[in-house]
Scaffold this active site. Sequence first.
Site, short mmCIF file in Angstrom:
data_model
loop_
_atom_site.label_atom_id
_atom_site.label_comp_id
_atom_site.label_asym_id
_atom_site.label_seq_id
_atom_site.Cartn_x
_atom_site.Cartn_y
_atom_site.Cartn_z
N CYS A 182 0.83 -1.19 0.00
CA CYS A 182 0.00 0.00 0.00
C CYS A 182 0.87 1.25 0.00
O CYS A 182 2.09 1.19 -0.10
CB CYS A 182 -0.90 0.00 1.23
SG CYS A 182 -1.85 -1.52 1.47
N ARG A 234 -4.74 1.37 -0.74
CA ARG A 234 -4.55 -0.07 -0.56
C ARG A 234 -4.40 -0.84 -1.86
O ARG A 234 -5.17 -0.64 -2.80
CB ARG A 234 -5.73 -0.65 0.23
CG ARG A 234 -5.52 -2.12 0.61
CD ARG A 234 -6.71 -2.71 1.32
NE ARG A 234 -6.42 -4.08 1.74
CZ ARG A 234 -7.34 -5.02 1.95
NH1 ARG A 234 -8.61 -4.73 1.79
NH2 ARG A 234 -6.98 -6.23 2.32
N LEU A 235 -3.40 -1.71 -1.87
CA LEU A 235 -3.29 -2.78 -2.85
C LEU A 235 -3.64 -4.05 -2.10
O LEU A 235 -2.89 -4.50 -1.23
CB LEU A 235 -1.88 -2.86 -3.43
CG LEU A 235 -1.62 -4.01 -4.40
CD1 LEU A 235 -2.45 -3.87 -5.66
CD2 LEU A 235 -0.13 -4.09 -4.75
N VAL A 271 -3.91 -7.67 -0.99
CA VAL A 271 -3.11 -8.87 -1.21
C VAL A 271 -3.51 -10.00 -0.27
O VAL A 271 -3.64 -11.15 -0.67
CB VAL A 271 -1.59 -8.55 -1.04
CG1 VAL A 271 -0.75 -9.83 -1.09
CG2 VAL A 271 -1.14 -7.59 -2.13
N SER A 305 11.39 -11.41 -6.39
CA SER A 305 12.55 -10.88 -7.11
C SER A 305 13.83 -11.35 -6.45
O SER A 305 13.92 -11.47 -5.23
CB SER A 305 12.51 -9.34 -7.11
OG SER A 305 13.75 -8.79 -7.51
N GLY A 306 14.87 -11.54 -7.27
CA GLY A 306 16.19 -11.92 -6.77
C GLY A 306 17.03 -10.74 -6.32
O GLY A 306 18.23 -10.91 -6.05
#
Length: 592
Positions: A2, A50-51, A53, A364-365
């Site tokens: 968020c 807000r996203l 999840v 992600s690395g």
Amino acid sequence: MCGITGWAAYDTDLTQHADVLAAMTDTLSRRGPDETGTWLRPQVALGHRRLSVIDLAGGVQPMEADGVTLVYSGEVYNFTELRAELGPQNFRTRSDTEVVLRGYLRWGAAVAERLNGMFAFALWDSREQKLVLVRDRLGVKPLYYQRTPDGLLFGSEPKSILANPLASRVIDRSCLQELFGQTKAPGWSLWKDMHEVPPGTVLTLTSSGLRSHRYWSLVTAAHPDDRHTTIETVRDLLTDTVARQLVADVPQCVLLSGGLDSSALTGLAAQAIPDLRTFSVDFTGEFIPDELRSTSDAGFVREVADFVGSKHTNVILDPTALSDPSLRRAVVSAWDIPLGLGDINASLYLLFKAIRQESTVALSGESADEVFGGYPWFRTKATHTFPWLTFSHSINTDRTAVLREDLDLDLDSYVADQYAAAVSEVEFLDTESASERQMRVICHLHLTRLVRALLDRKDRMSMATGLEVRVPFCDHRLVEYVYNAPWAFKHFDGREKSLLRAAVRHVLPQSVADRVKSPYPSVQSAQYVTALQAQAADVLSEKDNPVFSLIDRSWLHAAVGSTSVSGPVRQGLERVLDLYHWVDLYRPTFAL
């Protein structure tokens, strides 16, 4: 994931400033495209985007309980265990947000020490009339603040603070020193009087003032394990971390470049979830080896995807899209700073935008090179400055070449002072040799400086597209453990990241397990460079543009007219164009 923002004031009735809070919150709409929420009281105003999840229905914010109100950004990966410890009967939702809130009610600000995750949050504790700002240990999630005469402004990004009329938009010489010095100075935000909350830190604002408490830092300790046990422990920590970070109520994927780091996460994730999605980026045209990249990623990506059986998508970008001025403007706006990385940032933004059409969460690395010692300059030991600044490539050439001569930033002195300050934080063991001490310094610099810049880039480019990117290599348990492992373990087979190679070899095809490091790709087309020159020519035609308060017009004229653009000149054009759009977007006041 968020965006948060807010305003605390002890002599101002903030209920009269709902419009300002709304403006501050709206600047973060891309970070949180799903919902918006605000909370106003006389002394505090909190905003949230807000996203969704985890617990899509229940995790609405701002969230209140027993006199405390929370706005929170990030993910806590051990929220299930903490929920059990706090008593599940006390919870109204399944969200990790409520775990943070109820954890604060039980443990106070010390809740931060119990959280495994990436987070930045703000709590208004009405019981004591105080604002508490907290940031995760490694600095994965951003958080900024600026003092006001009677309080403080804060936000996930500087743009949310700048939306408040009280915010200063001044750029002075010290602001530019870090912009061009690129040492990732603690607390720097580009803007004068605006600061980044340091990673691993709690700030507490009361009517008496602002207090800072550092709850985490890299601690030097003797490493208890032999090499074999160390490899097994790294394998166990990574396996556990990846499994934790695959918890979500939305579609997930892994960013796959074909390098060791992202491929390791892909292999571990494929063991944990079926039908894994993977994504990579590539460019139109034939691959041409350059100063940083000896091999193309494409073949290695295919090998890994076939090996683990993932459903793979390769996002192909062309020079026309990458050189579009509107894309550059979007990227500069996303990061709030004109860093001048050009297509490296633009391609990442477009990759994330494409992924967001199918997934909401990506692994992600990022940060494996800092944790395990993956960069070539780890093996060039004696530097007496930040090692990444000594490595020879076009990004590292004279970054002030584009600036007016009368803007003497004295970067050599600035960088030297920052280096001395950074090294002064390193603790050593009495038993360490001179060589071991030198490698500890280099590792510490990467984990407290360079990694923060890369995490910031990752966060800004991903959140600008509404994509949550998680970084398993930043699990603090892994970082602490590997930091104290002897350097001899970290390159025991004579190659970079030996510990990581040995720990994840079982989930990789041999060609990838043995692949040498290859940096994030860059477009190699002459068409792209020609587009940069054309856009720079347009900037030159604007004789009174305020960007020329900074830019050397004669340098730009020569670069535009050059028939053979070298790497450093191309990089200079990227910097000029970023500055041009940034000045237009943010309208700074220069006090130079």
